[in-house]
Enzyme design. Structure first.
Site, PDB file in Angstrom:
ATOM      1  N   TRP A 267     -12.381  12.421   7.476  1.00 14.92           N
ATOM      2  CA  TRP A 267     -10.448  12.058   8.054  1.00 14.92           C
ATOM      3  C   TRP A 267     -10.341  10.548   7.331  1.00 14.92           C
ATOM      4  O   TRP A 267     -10.888   9.644   6.994  1.00 14.92           O
ATOM      5  CB  TRP A 267     -10.545  11.945   9.216  1.00 14.92           C
ATOM      6  CG  TRP A 267      -8.874  11.598   9.934  1.00 14.92           C
ATOM      7  CD1 TRP A 267      -8.460  12.067   9.271  1.00 14.92           C
ATOM      8  CD2 TRP A 267      -8.677  10.042  10.063  1.00 14.92           C
ATOM      9  NE1 TRP A 267      -6.814  11.512   9.985  1.00 14.92           N
ATOM     10  CE2 TRP A 267      -6.909  10.203   9.833  1.00 14.92           C
ATOM     11  CE3 TRP A 267      -9.061   9.107  10.219  1.00 14.92           C
ATOM     12  CZ2 TRP A 267      -6.694   8.974  10.864  1.00 14.92           C
ATOM     13  CZ3 TRP A 267      -8.195   7.969  10.658  1.00 14.92           C
ATOM     14  CH2 TRP A 267      -6.868   7.740  10.565  1.00 14.92           C
TER      15      TRP A 267
ATOM     16  N   ASP B 227      -4.523   4.131  -0.259  1.00 11.78           N
ATOM     17  CA  ASP B 227      -5.860   4.414   0.780  1.00 11.78           C
ATOM     18  C   ASP B 227      -6.250   5.710   0.309  1.00 11.78           C
ATOM     19  O   ASP B 227      -5.278   6.661   0.321  1.00 11.78           O
ATOM     20  CB  ASP B 227      -5.004   3.855   1.567  1.00 11.78           C
ATOM     21  CG  ASP B 227      -6.869   4.231   3.006  1.00 11.78           C
ATOM     22  OD1 ASP B 227      -7.977   4.343   2.132  1.00 11.78           O
ATOM     23  OD2 ASP B 227      -6.665   3.702   3.968  1.00 11.78           O
TER      24      ASP B 227
ATOM     25  N   HIS C  53      -8.685   7.274   2.755  1.00 14.56           N
ATOM     26  CA  HIS C  53      -9.292   6.986   3.312  1.00 14.56           C
ATOM     27  C   HIS C  53     -10.621   7.715   3.568  1.00 14.56           C
ATOM     28  O   HIS C  53     -10.815   9.200   4.239  1.00 14.56           O
ATOM     29  CB  HIS C  53      -8.431   7.887   4.053  1.00 14.56           C
ATOM     30  CG  HIS C  53      -8.421   7.611   5.645  1.00 14.56           C
ATOM     31  ND1 HIS C  53      -9.100   8.099   6.435  1.00 14.56           N
ATOM     32  CD2 HIS C  53      -8.285   5.699   5.809  1.00 14.56           C
ATOM     33  CE1 HIS C  53      -8.864   7.432   7.640  1.00 14.56           C
ATOM     34  NE2 HIS C  53      -8.389   6.140   7.536  1.00 14.56           N
TER      35      HIS C  53
ATOM     36  N   ARG D 144       0.895  -1.270  -0.236  1.00 13.94           N
ATOM     37  CA  ARG D 144       0.114   0.211  -0.192  1.00 13.94           C
ATOM     38  C   ARG D 144       0.655   1.195   0.199  1.00 13.94           C
ATOM     39  O   ARG D 144       2.071   1.697   0.530  1.00 13.94           O
ATOM     40  CB  ARG D 144      -1.363   0.336   1.780  1.00 13.94           C
ATOM     41  CG  ARG D 144      -1.737   1.092   1.213  1.00 13.94           C
ATOM     42  CD  ARG D 144      -2.713   1.439   2.600  1.00 13.94           C
ATOM     43  NE  ARG D 144      -1.713   2.193   3.507  1.00 13.94           N
ATOM     44  CZ  ARG D 144      -2.606   2.612   4.442  1.00 13.94           C
ATOM     45  NH1 ARG D 144      -3.627   2.843   4.191  1.00 13.94           N
ATOM     46  NH2 ARG D 144      -2.393   3.239   5.838  1.00 13.94           N
TER      47      ARG D 144
ATOM     48  N   ARG E 220     -13.772  -5.169   2.729  1.00 15.63           N
ATOM     49  CA  ARG E 220     -12.396  -4.938   3.496  1.00 15.63           C
ATOM     50  C   ARG E 220     -12.938  -4.953   5.443  1.00 15.63           C
ATOM     51  O   ARG E 220     -11.924  -4.175   5.992  1.00 15.63           O
ATOM     52  CB  ARG E 220     -11.643  -3.778   3.049  1.00 15.63           C
ATOM     53  CG  ARG E 220     -11.109  -4.119   1.949  1.00 15.63           C
ATOM     54  CD  ARG E 220      -9.293  -2.579   1.771  1.00 15.63           C
ATOM     55  NE  ARG E 220      -8.457  -2.829   3.106  1.00 15.63           N
ATOM     56  CZ  ARG E 220      -8.448  -1.737   4.405  1.00 15.63           C
ATOM     57  NH1 ARG E 220      -9.570  -1.379   4.459  1.00 15.63           N
ATOM     58  NH2 ARG E 220      -8.022  -2.514   4.531  1.00 15.63           N
TER      59      ARG E 220
ATOM     60  N   TYR F 175      -2.929  11.592   5.081  1.00 20.49           N
ATOM     61  CA  TYR F 175      -2.891  10.502   5.916  1.00 20.49           C
ATOM     62  C   TYR F 175      -2.112   9.311   5.810  1.00 20.49           C
ATOM     63  O   TYR F 175      -1.811   8.574   5.017  1.00 20.49           O
ATOM     64  CB  TYR F 175      -4.975   9.916   5.677  1.00 20.49           C
ATOM     65  CG  TYR F 175      -5.074   7.898   5.675  1.00 20.49           C
ATOM     66  CD1 TYR F 175      -5.053   8.340   6.722  1.00 20.49           C
ATOM     67  CD2 TYR F 175      -4.550   7.354   4.664  1.00 20.49           C
ATOM     68  CE1 TYR F 175      -4.840   6.620   7.817  1.00 20.49           C
ATOM     69  CE2 TYR F 175      -5.036   6.119   5.397  1.00 20.49           C
ATOM     70  CZ  TYR F 175      -4.915   6.039   5.906  1.00 20.49           C
ATOM     71  OH  TYR F 175      -5.110   4.426   7.055  1.00 20.49           O
TER      72      TYR F 175
ATOM     73  N   GLU G 231      -4.466  -6.513   4.774  1.00 18.22           N
ATOM     74  CA  GLU G 231      -3.453  -5.953   5.034  1.00 18.22           C
ATOM     75  C   GLU G 231      -2.654  -6.615   6.865  1.00 18.22           C
ATOM     76  O   GLU G 231      -3.664  -7.518   7.488  1.00 18.22           O
ATOM     77  CB  GLU G 231      -4.383  -5.296   5.599  1.00 18.22           C
ATOM     78  CG  GLU G 231      -3.257  -3.733   6.506  1.00 18.22           C
ATOM     79  CD  GLU G 231      -4.580  -2.112   6.546  1.00 18.22           C
ATOM     80  OE1 GLU G 231      -5.553  -2.989   6.756  1.00 18.22           O
ATOM     81  OE2 GLU G 231      -4.082  -1.442   6.334  1.00 18.22           O
TER      82      GLU G 231
ATOM     83  N   GLU H  81     -13.489  -1.230   5.721  1.00 20.26           N
ATOM     84  CA  GLU H  81     -13.139  -0.878   7.068  1.00 20.26           C
ATOM     85  C   GLU H  81     -14.103  -0.835   8.074  1.00 20.26           C
ATOM     86  O   GLU H  81     -13.732  -0.780   9.911  1.00 20.26           O
ATOM     87  CB  GLU H  81     -11.383  -0.513   7.083  1.00 20.26           C
ATOM     88  CG  GLU H  81     -11.449   0.714   6.601  1.00 20.26           C
ATOM     89  CD  GLU H  81     -10.362   1.584   7.117  1.00 20.26           C
ATOM     90  OE1 GLU H  81      -9.162   1.045   6.463  1.00 20.26           O
ATOM     91  OE2 GLU H  81     -10.044   2.537   7.768  1.00 20.26           O
TER      92      GLU H  81
ATOM     93  N   GLU I  38      -8.824   2.422  -2.532  1.00 20.07           N
ATOM     94  CA  GLU I  38      -9.427   1.462  -0.858  1.00 20.07           C
ATOM     95  C   GLU I  38      -9.946   3.315  -1.153  1.00 20.07           C
ATOM     96  O   GLU I  38      -9.807   4.063  -0.452  1.00 20.07           O
ATOM     97  CB  GLU I  38      -8.643   1.111   0.072  1.00 20.07           C
ATOM     98  CG  GLU I  38      -8.853   1.144   1.414  1.00 20.07           C
ATOM     99  CD  GLU I  38      -8.124   0.406   2.526  1.00 20.07           C
ATOM    100  OE1 GLU I  38      -7.316  -0.250   1.974  1.00 20.07           O
ATOM    101  OE2 GLU I  38      -8.108   1.097   3.595  1.00 20.07           O
TER     102      GLU I  38
HETATM  103  O1  KDG Z   1      -8.315   2.880  13.344  1.00 17.92           O
HETATM  104  C1  KDG Z   1      -9.035   3.878  12.279  1.00 17.92           C
HETATM  105  C2  KDG Z   1      -7.607   3.086  11.550  1.00 17.92           C
HETATM  106  O2  KDG Z   1      -7.544   1.322  11.442  1.00 17.92           O
HETATM  107  C3  KDG Z   1      -7.534   3.649   9.485  1.00 17.92           C
HETATM  108  O3  KDG Z   1      -7.402   4.248   9.976  1.00 17.92           O
HETATM  109  C4  KDG Z   1      -6.511   2.479   8.843  1.00 17.92           C
HETATM  110  O4  KDG Z   1      -7.316   3.182   7.097  1.00 17.92           O
HETATM  111  C5  KDG Z   1      -7.199   2.206   7.700  1.00 17.92           C
HETATM  112  C6  KDG Z   1      -6.114   1.022   6.768  1.00 17.92           C
HETATM  113  O5  KDG Z   1      -6.704   0.698   5.786  1.00 17.92           O
HETATM  114  O6  KDG Z   1      -5.758   0.720   7.567  1.00 17.92           O
HETATM  115 MG    MG Z   2      -8.022   1.868   5.152  1.00 17.81          MG
END
Ligand code: KDG
Ligand code: MG
Length: 402
Positions: A402, A210, A212, A148, A283, A160, A339, A262, A236
């Protein structure tokens, strides 16, 4: 019938906070389940202690499905990350006990191995593209087949996934810290980063990124399109997923595969995404999606629709969750990627586990049950410390995802 005679909720902070449920049966078996919800740990601990534990004592530990239904339907208030993490912890601990009783690793109870090892992806990040290239090279040298990739963006102070710390830890302050975001600067920068990575490392490595949850569907479509020449394995969380139809728009514009899930906690968060084949990887993971029982239900639905697993495995999921996730990863037919971000030495000591990394794969080991435990005496030496995830604002001060 074998009764649950004790249920302990253990909160510990060996570098970061974890919540663990430990169940004990009248025939002397124990089982563990992860209940960690990053930044909201005490909410799940209290849900377990106040509302779940009293219903577990005296219950038949062999009735895994019935206990799941009891906790889900019996609460009346369905779904939600707190409830589902609590249910997950009970379910995971019961699978652990079932495996120990049978003298078999849990994956043998789930149908046995469908593969020899679990392909994992690591996290490479850099403040700029030069730093990132060095990091990607390091992961490939360590045998990772999938990486990643997250990069600093010119003009943005904090981005991030980019940090110089050895261990990924976004929950960095008791009261949320704040960062500033510019979608324009980000969309402008990312394609060039991937161009350089492919130019340096060629077409072989699987590359992931990611987003995010920071884009709108049309922005995500643009990003996906601009990354097509670099053949990502997945993009992602391109958009927040409350609106499942949002993904249709992304799909109409780009062939870059999409991964999401996630923050999902039930099959209902992804039912449409899967059924309409709007995503390629789901995920969700054990701790936040109702345990092994419910996550397997999600993966089974996904298998019908050409969607593969890509379980979340950040460091805020404890080694108990990782051990459980690996039991599913190794056994389901539609595994994609797992992951993997190694935990700190303190965390590994509190949660001794059988899984291990070798040449790009994780192996769950062959211990009966999940192959993981919690050292309660050591855990007691690390008291809870309040820690929250950050928030994110646009340059004009507007609160953003975020
Ligand atoms: O608690 C939040 C995290 O697990 C997250 O920000 C991690 O996006 C994430 C990832 O893909 O591992
Ligand atoms: Mg993530």
């Amino acid at each position: 019938m074998t009764k649950i005679v004790d249920a302990r909720v253990i909160v510990t902070c060996p570098g970061r906070n974890f919540v663990t449920l430990k169940l004990v049966t009248d025939d002397g078996l124990t089982g563990v389940g992860d209940a960690t919800l990053n930044g909201r740990e005490l909410a799940v601990a209290s849900y377990l202690t106040e509302h779940v534990v009293p219903t577990l004592l005296g219950r038949d530990a062999t009735r895994i499905e019935d206990t799941w239904q009891y906790l889900y339907k019996g609460a009346y208030w369905r779904r939600g990350p707190v409830t589902m993490s609590a249910i997950a912890a009970v379910d995971t601990a019961l699978w652990d006990i079932a495996g120990k009783r049978a003298g078999l690793p849990v994956h043998q109870l789930l149908g046995g191995r469908s593969r020899d090892g679990v392909t994992v992806y690591g996290h490479a990040n850099g403040a700029d593209a030069d730093e990132l290239l060095t990091e990607v090279g390091r992961f490939l040298d360590e045998g990772y087949r999938a990486v990643r990739v997250q990069c600093g963006v010119p003009g943005l102070e904090k981005v991030y996934g980019v940090s110089s710390a050895a261990i990924y830890e976004p929950a960095d302050a008791a009261v949320p810290s704040e960062s500033v975001w510019s979608t324009e600067a980000y969309l402008d920068h990312v394609p060039e980063v991937f161009r350089r990575i492919r130019a340096e490392f060629g077409p072989g490595p699987k590359l992931l990124h990611d987003v995010h949850h920071r884009l709108t569907p049309i922005e995500a479509a643009r990003l996906g399109k601009s990354l097509e020449p670099y053949a990502l394995t997945w993009m992602e969380d391109p958009v927040p997923a409350e609106l499942q139809e949002g993904f249709r728009l992304i799909r109409q514009h780009t062939t870059t595969p999409v991964a999401v899930g996630e923050v999902f906690n039930t099959i209902w968060d992804c039912e449409q995404l899967i059924r309409e084949q709007l995503i390629d990887y789901v995920r969700a993971t054990v701790v936040h999606a109702g345990g092994i029982t419910h996550l397997r239900r999600i993966f089974d639905l996904a298998a019908l629709h050409h969607v593969r697993s890509g379980s979340h495995g950040a460091t805020d999921l404890s080694p108990v969750c990782m051990s459980a996730a690996l039991q599913l990863d190794i056994s389901i037919p539609n595994f994609g990627l797992q992951e993997y971000m190694p935990h700190s030495a303190e965390t590994d000591a509190v949660f001794p586990h059988a899984y291990h990394y070798e040449g790009g794969y994780l192996h769950p080991g062959n211990e009966p049950g999940l192959g993981v435990d919690i050292d309660e005496e050591l855990a007691a030496k690390y008291p809870y410390r309040p820690a929250s995830l950050p928030v994110n604002r646009l340059q004009d001060g507007t609160l953003h995802s975020w």
